[in-house]
Design an enzyme around this catalytic site. Structure first.
Site, mmCIF file in Angstrom:
data_model
loop_
_atom_site.group_PDB
_atom_site.id
_atom_site.type_symbol
_atom_site.label_atom_id
_atom_site.label_comp_id
_atom_site.label_asym_id
_atom_site.label_seq_id
_atom_site.Cartn_x
_atom_site.Cartn_y
_atom_site.Cartn_z
ATOM 1 N N HIS A 85 138.283 -3.417 35.771
ATOM 2 C CA HIS A 85 139.561 -2.863 36.205
ATOM 3 C C HIS A 85 139.840 -3.430 37.592
ATOM 4 O O HIS A 85 139.043 -3.247 38.516
ATOM 5 C CB HIS A 85 139.520 -1.340 36.236
ATOM 6 C CG HIS A 85 139.432 -0.725 34.870
ATOM 7 N ND1 HIS A 85 138.697 0.408 34.597
ATOM 8 C CD2 HIS A 85 139.993 -1.100 33.690
ATOM 9 C CE1 HIS A 85 138.817 0.712 33.311
ATOM 10 N NE2 HIS A 85 139.591 -0.194 32.745
ATOM 11 N N GLU A 88 139.329 -1.410 40.777
ATOM 12 C CA GLU A 88 138.021 -0.807 41.016
ATOM 13 C C GLU A 88 137.111 -1.910 41.560
ATOM 14 O O GLU A 88 136.506 -2.673 40.810
ATOM 15 C CB GLU A 88 137.485 -0.191 39.727
ATOM 16 C CG GLU A 88 138.384 0.941 39.226
ATOM 17 C CD GLU A 88 137.982 1.492 37.869
ATOM 18 O OE1 GLU A 88 136.870 1.165 37.391
ATOM 19 O OE2 GLU A 88 138.784 2.246 37.283
ATOM 20 N N HIS A 216 132.078 0.015 37.613
ATOM 21 C CA HIS A 216 133.426 0.578 37.742
ATOM 22 C C HIS A 216 133.513 1.452 38.988
ATOM 23 O O HIS A 216 132.574 1.545 39.775
ATOM 24 C CB HIS A 216 133.761 1.409 36.499
ATOM 25 C CG HIS A 216 134.122 0.590 35.295
ATOM 26 N ND1 HIS A 216 135.393 0.532 34.776
ATOM 27 C CD2 HIS A 216 133.369 -0.203 34.505
ATOM 28 C CE1 HIS A 216 135.412 -0.261 33.720
ATOM 29 N NE2 HIS A 216 134.188 -0.732 33.533
ATOM 30 N N GLU A 308 129.714 4.048 37.254
ATOM 31 C CA GLU A 308 130.831 4.479 38.100
ATOM 32 C C GLU A 308 130.253 4.684 39.497
ATOM 33 O O GLU A 308 129.377 5.526 39.699
ATOM 34 C CB GLU A 308 131.443 5.773 37.570
ATOM 35 C CG GLU A 308 131.936 5.692 36.133
ATOM 36 C CD GLU A 308 133.314 5.048 36.015
ATOM 37 O OE1 GLU A 308 133.940 4.785 37.064
ATOM 38 O OE2 GLU A 308 133.764 4.809 34.881
#
Length: 462
Positions: A85, A88, A216, A308
């Protein structure tokens, strides 16, 4: 005149290899950074491109190996992918820092890093979505807020919802019988995906990756498959929809390794969310269809988790050093997890290597296959297992194996041709490969020919 040229070249080289600072890197800066690391460690690195983005930017990978560009039998392949992404961005910067760290520590003869590079082939892709990054970075520079600005690629597509959906097929097969691994792609899959996705799919089909992580932002948690639940639900709905893979305990262990080596992920409370041990099953958090980590598990031999790493998708430059220190040990420890379970060669009676032989483990309904050179890798937790190797045209062979907590157990198979002749399995001779593969450590470092710095890029569809 020659002195002037020498000075000019020296200044140019100094500019290319200027010390890294903790800052954000635009595409041109990223490319310079990758070649800077390669120039500093030319004997253990290689820069190559797997394709181009919608806007024509290369999707670069930096490889670390004592024989860059060459697959060594029984040496596992592992990858990191960042910036899927575009907005990110922490993973992008962490992977650049990791690249420089591996190079520096190898040169300093840090034995842990030397052993890792010599025993592992590491592929680092800092940015899968360079077009989205440039949009997000421009918005940041203009102080334009927006949670999704730059998230998608230049065609407006979320790349982590763009892989062929194989979950539906595996859920059906689990109930009704059918393949539990290497599920086939639709005939028209290339027309269904973006250029970046197609490049990554072709990449992971051309290397026998064993372990992977996708970096991410937007939360702080280690997320493991399956990402897609049996019944689709909306993020935020509190009912549990845990959807485990047949390797659920192993995936939990891989996620915990990262979480507990991380500076604060394991504490659980981050970004307003709470995840026990800092880990979560993806579908238990929220259901995600056509994601990359499920695709890796269902279509290849690769076990991938999604990391994440930051509450803020685009953290300030002043925060990058703290984030690097919080993730550095976890990034190294996760790479080391590829060295567990069992591995070995699958051969026939004449000692020809067998590609695509199926390796099954009793009690775990997910098989892996031997690679193009006959070697296989099966990540497993410590314990005793019944392992079977099968190939069309050969009698299966079954052994009992006890796996320890440290180095992988070497388990070779030699299959005998079946008396009821099935279609013969493709055989790979032990020498004379055209695929640039060497027996493990067959020649001294100094004798190795230099590999090209970059492969010719592969274009995706427009």
């Amino acid at each position: 005149m020659s002195d002037l040229v020498s000075v000019f070249l020296h200044l140019l080289l100094f500019k290319l290899v200027a010390p890294v600072t903790f800052r954000h890197h635009h595409y041109d800066d990223l490319v310079r950074m990758l070649y800077k690391v390669h120039n500093e460690c030319p004997h253990i690195t290689r820069v190559y491109s797997i394709g181009r983005s919608v806007k024509g930017r290369h999707l670069y990978v930096l490889e670390f190996s004592d024989y860059p560009g060459i697959h060594e039998p029984l040496e596992p392949e592992v990858k990191y992918v960042g910036n899927m992404h575009g907005n990110e961005v922490l993973g992008r910067e962490l992977l650049l820092q990791l690249s420089e760290f591996l190079c520096e520590e190898f040169r300093n003869r840090n034995q842990r890093i030397v052993r890792l590079v010599e025993d592992t082939r590491i592929h680092i892709m800092p940015s899968m979505n360079p077009d989205g990054y440039e949009v997000a970075a421009a918005a940041q520079e203009r102080d334009i807020s927006g949670y999704l600005v730059g998230r998608n690629n230049a065609n407006g597509v979320d790349l982590n919802r763009n892989f062929p959906d194989l979950n539906t097929y595996i859920y059906y097969n689990e109930k009704n019988g059918g393949p539990n691994h290497h599920l086939p792609l639709p005939d028209n899959w290339k027309s269904q995906v973006e250029p970046e996705t197609q490049a990554v799919i072709q990449w992971i089909r051309s290397f026998n990756f064993v372990l992977s992580a996708n970096l991410h932002g937007g939360a702080v948690v280690a997320n493991y498959p399956y990402d897609k639940s049996l019944e689709h639900r909306v993020r935020g709905f509190r009912r549990t929809a845990n959807t485990p893979t047949p390797d659920d305990k192993l995936f939990q262990k891989l996620a915990k390794v990262y979480s507990y080596a991380h500076g604060w992920m394991h504490q659980g409370w981050n970004c307003g969310d709470y995840f026990p041990d800092g880990i979560t099953n993806g579908a238990s958090w929220y259901s995600l269809s056509k994601g990359m980590q499920d695709f890796n598990y269902l279509h290849t031999n690769c076990f991938e988790i999604t990391l994440e790493l930051s509450c803020d998708k685009f953290p300030l430059q002043e925060e990058l050093q703290r984030e690097w220190l919080g993730n550095r040990e976890a990034l190294i420890q996760f790479l080391e997890q590829v060295h567990q379970g069992i591995k070995g060669m699958v051969r026939d009676e004449n000692y020809n290597n067998l590609a695509d032989a199926v390796i099954s483990v009793g009690g775990i309904n997910h098989d892996v296959t031997s690679g193009a050179h006959g070697d296989y890798f099966r990540l497993l937790l410590p314990g005793t297992y019944t392992v079977t190797a099968t190939a069309p045209g050969f009698d299966p062979e079954t052994v009992s194996v006890t796996v320890g907590p440290a180095e992988p157990k070497l388990v070779n198979f030699q299959l005998k041709r079946s008396t009821s002749q099935a279609a013969p399995k493709r055989r790979i001779p032990n020498s004379g490969h055209r695929g640039r593969v060497l027996p493990k450590k067959v020649q001294p470092q100094a004798a190795r020919k230099k590999e090209p710095m970059m492969k010719q890029p592969q274009r995706g569809p427009a």
